[in-house]
Design a protein around this motif. Structure first.
Motif, mmCIF file in Angstrom:
data_model
loop_
_atom_site.group_PDB
_atom_site.id
_atom_site.type_symbol
_atom_site.label_atom_id
_atom_site.label_comp_id
_atom_site.label_asym_id
_atom_site.label_seq_id
_atom_site.Cartn_x
_atom_site.Cartn_y
_atom_site.Cartn_z
ATOM 1 N N GLU A 194 -19.419 6.368 -7.416
ATOM 2 C CA GLU A 194 -18.996 5.009 -7.090
ATOM 3 C C GLU A 194 -17.767 4.615 -7.916
ATOM 4 O OE1 GLU A 194 -18.663 1.574 -5.134
ATOM 5 O OE2 GLU A 194 -20.042 3.205 -4.632
ATOM 6 N N ARG A 195 -17.747 4.972 -9.195
ATOM 7 C CA ARG A 195 -16.587 4.674 -10.035
ATOM 8 C C ARG A 195 -15.346 5.407 -9.513
ATOM 9 N NH1 ARG A 195 -20.364 4.516 -14.569
ATOM 10 N NH2 ARG A 195 -20.168 6.777 -14.800
ATOM 11 N N ILE A 196 -15.549 6.623 -9.071
ATOM 12 C CA ILE A 196 -14.430 7.395 -8.527
ATOM 13 C C ILE A 196 -13.888 6.713 -7.276
ATOM 14 C CG2 ILE A 196 -13.807 9.560 -7.379
ATOM 15 C CD1 ILE A 196 -15.721 10.957 -9.398
ATOM 16 N N TYR A 197 -14.785 6.259 -6.403
ATOM 17 C CA TYR A 197 -14.345 5.561 -5.194
ATOM 18 C C TYR A 197 -13.594 4.280 -5.527
ATOM 19 C CZ TYR A 197 -17.017 8.638 -2.081
ATOM 20 O OH TYR A 197 -17.479 9.707 -1.374
ATOM 21 N N VAL A 198 -14.037 3.573 -6.543
ATOM 22 C CA VAL A 198 -13.352 2.351 -6.974
ATOM 23 C C VAL A 198 -11.948 2.694 -7.486
ATOM 24 C CG1 VAL A 198 -13.365 0.504 -8.705
ATOM 25 C CG2 VAL A 198 -15.459 1.050 -7.440
ATOM 26 N N LYS A 199 -11.855 3.766 -8.260
ATOM 27 C CA LYS A 199 -10.548 4.194 -8.767
ATOM 28 C C LYS A 199 -9.631 4.600 -7.619
ATOM 29 C CE LYS A 199 -11.917 5.828 -13.347
ATOM 30 N NZ LYS A 199 -12.026 6.998 -14.230
ATOM 31 N N ILE A 200 -10.180 5.332 -6.665
ATOM 32 C CA ILE A 200 -9.395 5.762 -5.511
ATOM 33 C C ILE A 200 -8.869 4.548 -4.749
ATOM 34 C CG2 ILE A 200 -9.521 6.867 -3.233
ATOM 35 C CD1 ILE A 200 -11.432 8.939 -4.538
ATOM 36 N N GLU A 201 -9.735 3.567 -4.532
ATOM 37 C CA GLU A 201 -9.331 2.359 -3.821
ATOM 38 C C GLU A 201 -8.224 1.626 -4.587
ATOM 39 O OE1 GLU A 201 -11.357 -1.777 -2.319
ATOM 40 O OE2 GLU A 201 -12.581 0.039 -2.326
ATOM 41 N N ARG A 202 -8.378 1.544 -5.889
ATOM 42 C CA ARG A 202 -7.373 0.879 -6.722
ATOM 43 C C ARG A 202 -6.049 1.637 -6.673
ATOM 44 N NH1 ARG A 202 -8.621 1.013 -12.642
ATOM 45 N NH2 ARG A 202 -10.547 1.645 -11.661
ATOM 46 N N LEU A 203 -6.108 2.972 -6.748
ATOM 47 C CA LEU A 203 -4.887 3.771 -6.699
ATOM 48 C C LEU A 203 -4.216 3.689 -5.329
ATOM 49 C CD1 LEU A 203 -5.984 6.910 -8.742
ATOM 50 C CD2 LEU A 203 -4.329 5.159 -9.423
ATOM 51 N N ASN A 204 -5.017 3.677 -4.275
ATOM 52 C CA ASN A 204 -4.446 3.531 -2.929
ATOM 53 C C ASN A 204 -3.742 2.190 -2.790
ATOM 54 O OD1 ASN A 204 -5.090 6.012 -1.805
ATOM 55 N ND2 ASN A 204 -7.114 5.335 -1.125
ATOM 56 N N SER A 205 -4.342 1.160 -3.332
ATOM 57 C CA SER A 205 -3.741 -0.164 -3.290
ATOM 58 C C SER A 205 -2.436 -0.183 -4.087
ATOM 59 C CB SER A 205 -4.715 -1.196 -3.847
ATOM 60 O OG SER A 205 -4.135 -2.461 -3.887
ATOM 61 N N LYS A 206 -2.452 0.452 -5.241
ATOM 62 C CA LYS A 206 -1.256 0.516 -6.080
ATOM 63 C C LYS A 206 -0.150 1.312 -5.374
ATOM 64 C CE LYS A 206 0.177 1.688 -10.772
ATOM 65 N NZ LYS A 206 -0.252 2.199 -12.074
ATOM 66 N N ALA A 207 -0.526 2.407 -4.731
ATOM 67 C CA ALA A 207 0.449 3.226 -4.018
ATOM 68 C C ALA A 207 1.072 2.436 -2.865
ATOM 69 C CB ALA A 207 -0.213 4.503 -3.486
ATOM 70 N N LYS A 208 0.258 1.702 -2.132
ATOM 71 C CA LYS A 208 0.766 0.897 -1.023
ATOM 72 C C LYS A 208 1.735 -0.164 -1.541
ATOM 73 C CE LYS A 208 -0.651 -1.984 2.832
ATOM 74 N NZ LYS A 208 -1.740 -2.616 3.554
ATOM 75 N N ASP A 209 1.381 -0.807 -2.654
ATOM 76 C CA ASP A 209 2.246 -1.817 -3.249
ATOM 77 C C ASP A 209 3.576 -1.202 -3.674
ATOM 78 O OD1 ASP A 209 2.790 -4.485 -4.378
ATOM 79 O OD2 ASP A 209 2.636 -3.449 -6.315
ATOM 80 N N MET A 210 3.534 -0.032 -4.262
ATOM 81 C CA MET A 210 4.759 0.635 -4.693
ATOM 82 C C MET A 210 5.619 1.011 -3.494
ATOM 83 S SD MET A 210 3.521 2.973 -7.882
ATOM 84 C CE MET A 210 5.164 3.412 -8.394
ATOM 85 N N GLU A 211 5.001 1.489 -2.427
ATOM 86 C CA GLU A 211 5.745 1.832 -1.211
ATOM 87 C C GLU A 211 6.451 0.601 -0.656
ATOM 88 O OE1 GLU A 211 2.740 3.496 1.294
ATOM 89 O OE2 GLU A 211 2.861 5.472 0.358
ATOM 90 N N GLU A 212 5.777 -0.529 -0.667
ATOM 91 C CA GLU A 212 6.376 -1.770 -0.181
ATOM 92 C C GLU A 212 7.546 -2.194 -1.060
ATOM 93 O OE1 GLU A 212 3.142 -4.557 0.028
ATOM 94 O OE2 GLU A 212 2.293 -3.616 1.817
ATOM 95 N N ARG A 213 7.381 -2.053 -2.383
ATOM 96 C CA ARG A 213 8.468 -2.427 -3.291
ATOM 97 C C ARG A 213 9.669 -1.504 -3.127
ATOM 98 N NH1 ARG A 213 6.266 -3.425 -9.161
ATOM 99 N NH2 ARG A 213 5.488 -1.335 -8.814
ATOM 100 N N ILE A 214 9.414 -0.226 -2.907
ATOM 101 C CA ILE A 214 10.507 0.722 -2.662
ATOM 102 C C ILE A 214 11.243 0.338 -1.386
ATOM 103 C CG2 ILE A 214 11.016 3.112 -1.987
ATOM 104 C CD1 ILE A 214 8.756 3.946 -3.963
ATOM 105 N N GLN A 215 10.505 0.025 -0.323
ATOM 106 C CA GLN A 215 11.117 -0.378 0.941
ATOM 107 C C GLN A 215 11.961 -1.638 0.760
ATOM 108 O OE1 GLN A 215 10.930 1.306 4.044
ATOM 109 N NE2 GLN A 215 12.614 -0.102 4.405
#
Length: 76
Positions: free
Chosen positions: A6-27
């Motif tokens: 469950e902790r791993i899934y939470v980390k994955i979700e957080r990292l996916n969210s961070k990656a999406k945010d970074m992609e948007e900022r790059i765009q």
């Protein structure tokens, strides 16, 4: 083990969210660079649209020329 998973899934979700945010900022940063170039050269919206249209027309002509060449080469 379930708690670890469950902790791993939470980390994955957080990292996916961070990656999406970074992609948007790059765009956004890329878009701002394009805007700076357009403003620097004093290109109007109409001129920009004309450049896009011409580019599309040139691409179409290039593809048509390639098709004609390919047909000509298969005929000979």
């Amino acid at each position: 083990m379930k708690e670890d998973l469950e902790r791993i899934y939470v980390k994955i979700e957080r990292l996916n969210s961070k990656a999406k945010d970074m992609e948007e900022r790059i765009q956004e940063a890329e878009n701002m660079e394009y805007l700076k170039i357009i403003r620097k050269h004093g290109i109007s919206a109409e001129e920009l649209q004309l450049m896009i249209d011409i580019s599309k027309e040139e691409q179409k002509q290039i593809l048509e020329n390639r098709e004609e060449q390919a047909e000509h080469e298969t005929d000979t």
